[in-house]
Design an enzyme around this catalytic site. Structure first.
Site, PDB file in Angstrom:
ATOM      1  CG  ASP A 228      -6.633  -2.037   0.432  1.00  0.00           C
ATOM      2  OD1 ASP A 228      -6.524  -1.854  -0.797  1.00  0.00           O
ATOM      3  OD2 ASP A 228      -7.718  -2.367   0.967  1.00  0.00           O
ATOM      4  CG  ASN A 255     -10.353   5.542   5.948  1.00  0.00           C
ATOM      5  OD1 ASN A 255     -10.013   6.184   4.944  1.00  0.00           O
ATOM      6  ND2 ASN A 255     -11.593   5.524   6.386  1.00  0.00           N
ATOM      7  CG  ASP A 276      -6.470   2.424  -8.662  1.00  0.00           C
ATOM      8  OD1 ASP A 276      -7.500   2.893  -9.169  1.00  0.00           O
ATOM      9  OD2 ASP A 276      -6.098   1.243  -8.843  1.00  0.00           O
ATOM     10  CB  CYS A 316     -12.374   2.914 -11.772  1.00  0.00           C
ATOM     11  SG  CYS A 316     -12.705   2.579 -10.050  1.00  0.00           S
TER      12      CYS A 316
HETATM   13  N1  SAH Z   1      -4.507  -0.065  -7.069  1.00  0.00           N
HETATM   14  C1  SAH Z   1      -4.987  -1.423  -7.084  1.00  0.00           C
HETATM   15  C2  SAH Z   1      -6.486  -1.511  -7.106  1.00  0.00           C
HETATM   16  C3  SAH Z   1      -7.171  -0.737  -6.010  1.00  0.00           C
HETATM   17  S1  SAH Z   1      -8.859  -1.090  -5.840  1.00  0.00           S
HETATM   18  C4  SAH Z   1      -4.394  -2.140  -8.274  1.00  0.00           C
HETATM   19  O1  SAH Z   1      -3.885  -1.484  -9.172  1.00  0.00           O
HETATM   20  O2  SAH Z   1      -4.456  -3.362  -8.310  1.00  0.00           O
HETATM   21  C5  SAH Z   1      -9.273  -0.116  -4.494  1.00  0.00           C
HETATM   22  C6  SAH Z   1      -8.775  -0.636  -3.162  1.00  0.00           C
HETATM   23  O3  SAH Z   1      -9.063   0.376  -2.198  1.00  0.00           O
HETATM   24  C7  SAH Z   1      -9.435  -1.900  -2.676  1.00  0.00           C
HETATM   25  O4  SAH Z   1      -8.450  -2.871  -2.389  1.00  0.00           O
HETATM   26  C8  SAH Z   1     -10.149  -1.487  -1.374  1.00  0.00           C
HETATM   27  O5  SAH Z   1     -10.038  -2.473  -0.348  1.00  0.00           O
HETATM   28  C9  SAH Z   1      -9.399  -0.254  -0.970  1.00  0.00           C
HETATM   29  N2  SAH Z   1     -10.117   0.752  -0.200  1.00  0.00           N
HETATM   30  C10 SAH Z   1     -11.420   1.100  -0.257  1.00  0.00           C
HETATM   31  N3  SAH Z   1     -11.671   2.142   0.563  1.00  0.00           N
HETATM   32  C11 SAH Z   1     -10.490   2.485   1.143  1.00  0.00           C
HETATM   33  C12 SAH Z   1     -10.083   3.486   2.076  1.00  0.00           C
HETATM   34  N4  SAH Z   1     -10.953   4.370   2.549  1.00  0.00           N
HETATM   35  N5  SAH Z   1      -8.781   3.534   2.435  1.00  0.00           N
HETATM   36  C13 SAH Z   1      -7.889   2.646   1.938  1.00  0.00           C
HETATM   37  N6  SAH Z   1      -8.225   1.676   1.064  1.00  0.00           N
HETATM   38  C14 SAH Z   1      -9.500   1.595   0.664  1.00  0.00           C
END
Ligand code: SAH
Length: 375
Positions: A228, A255, A276, A316
């Site tokens: 994350d 990232n 996700d 989503c």
């Molecule tokens: N899979 C999780 C929900 C994910 S929400 C569940 O089921 O509970 C999306 C997440 O992606 C968020 O926590 C956000 O901080 C993260 N995020 C956003 N951009 C990102 C990136 N470029 N690389 C990694 N994480 C990222």
């Protein structure tokens, strides 16, 4: 509207007489009654229809809708103490979200009509579900479209800094005031469970938040790497690895776009991959970039996947519909020279029902749960 859609846009209103948030009677240009709706003086969506019968009696009308929404969730036998009680339009309560986190509730009023009725709604929720506390997470930008300000406030009882809830076998400690969404991604609950049915070997959960998929995969996989980009999310996810006594999950602050590329360069391979990401397309204007983003991560994931491995891939973004999402996967598979079989198509959990005729209520696509076979 004739096909059952509850919204009427400002451009289609010929004349109006109402105060912000009023419950108003709606008539056609010729004076034919069309029903009752909540009026917004600011949003492009001027009217959200709530009844096509006679005038609703507000003393009982909303309370009954809330009771019905709660009874429906009770009927689902959800194996969790956190789930959605009210999902806006799908429950005949446009602009209202209510999530349950154990003994506490989170409420969001996202239209003028619901916002004006917040004190009454809180009263009925207290009566119907006896929570210890209710927090209003009204810090959403969409409220600006309704001319409403952004704030977080405890509107009933007491709400501690964090509350502990359970989703299947996993325990979470959730910050209801500051967490993403209302604290957890409740719409993914059933997909976490579904992913665990396919998970095996070495797993990667590229957008993990508090560990939603990773923590479930830990029980069935040899090892899990969870990514994350948010330091807060990473710290909380690590806390959940410990809290749930899981020894095979490594959480990395990274990232996902960069990390997927680096894993590919390092020739790493995974048997199970979950994608996700946050909604890349928040509106139509950002659709093109969003499509490129979805394609890139899916392409990279397919390259990292072992033959016979599973990809659980989600979107989503409402603006990326199921057909477009499948087309993106198809194009990613072609570029990755991977043969992909669709095993299951899933959507948001059953406590977030999709109202037929209202495509806006179907936003989460999860799957294809794919098997990558030999190129
Ligand atoms: N899979 C999780 C929900 C994910 S929400 C569940 O089921 O509970 C999306 C997440 O992606 C968020 O926590 C956000 O901080 C993260 N995020 C956003 N951009 C990102 C990136 N470029 N690389 C990694 N994480 C990222």
């Amino acid at each position: 509207m004739r096909s059952g859609h509850p919204w009427i846009y400002r451009a289609d209103i010929t004349s109006s007489e109402a105060a912000p948030g009023d419950l108003v009677s709606v008539a056609s240009e010729r004076g034919r009654p069309l029903g009752w709706a909540l009026w917004s003086s600011a949003s492009k969506i001027s009217l959200r229809l709530v009844s096509s019968d006679g005038a609703p009696d507000e003393a009982t009308f909303w309370r009954e809708r809330l009771a019905r929404a709660i009874a429906y969730r009770d009927s689902l036998a959800i194996d969790a103490t956190a789930y959605r009680l009210v999902h806006g339009e799908s429950d005949g309560l446009p602009g209202l979200i209510v999530d349950r986190y154990g003994e506490h509730l989170v409420i969001q009023t996202l239209s003028q009509g619901m916002d004006r009725r917040l004190p009454d709604l809180v009263g009925w929720l207290v009566e119907l579900s006896r929570p210890l506390g209710i927090v209003a997470r009204n810090d959403l930008k969409v409220r600006r479209l309704e001319g409403l300000d952004e704030s977080v406030a405890v509107v009933f009882g007491e709400v501690p800094e964090t509350v502990v809830v359970r989703e299947g076998p996993i325990q979470y400690e959730v910050d209801l005031r500051r967490g993403q969404k209302t604290g957890l991604f409740l719409d993914q609950r059933e997909n976490h469970e579904a992913a665990a049915r396919y998970g095996r070997g070495r797993a990667l959960d590229a957008f993990t938040y508090l560990g939603g998929f990773a923590l479930r995969l830990a029980a069935v996989c040899e090892s899990v790497i969870a990514l994350d980009s948010s330091a807060t999310a990473v710290a909380a996810a690590r806390g959940h690895v410990t809290r749930n006594g899981l020894a095979n999950v490594e959480v990395r602050e990274a990232n996902a776009f960069d990390e997927l590329r680096e894993l590919e360069i390092a020739r790493e391979r995974f048997d199970t991959i979950v994608l996700d990401p946050p909604a890349f397309a928040r509106n139509k204007a950002s659709l093109e970039r969003a499509v490129a983003g979805y394609k890139e991560i899916n392409l990279r994931a397919l390259k990292l996947l072992t033959v016979g491995g599973h990809l659980v891939t989600c979107s989503c973004s409402y603006h990326v519909d199921e057909a477009l999402f499948l087309a993106i996967i198809e194009s990613a598979a072609a570029d990755a020279r991977a043969t992909v079989a669709l095993v299951e198509k899933r959507m948001q959990a059953r406590d977030h029902p999709v109202l037929v005729g209202v495509p806006e209520t179907h936003y989460l696509k999860c799957g294809p749960q794919a098997v990558r076979t030999k190129p």
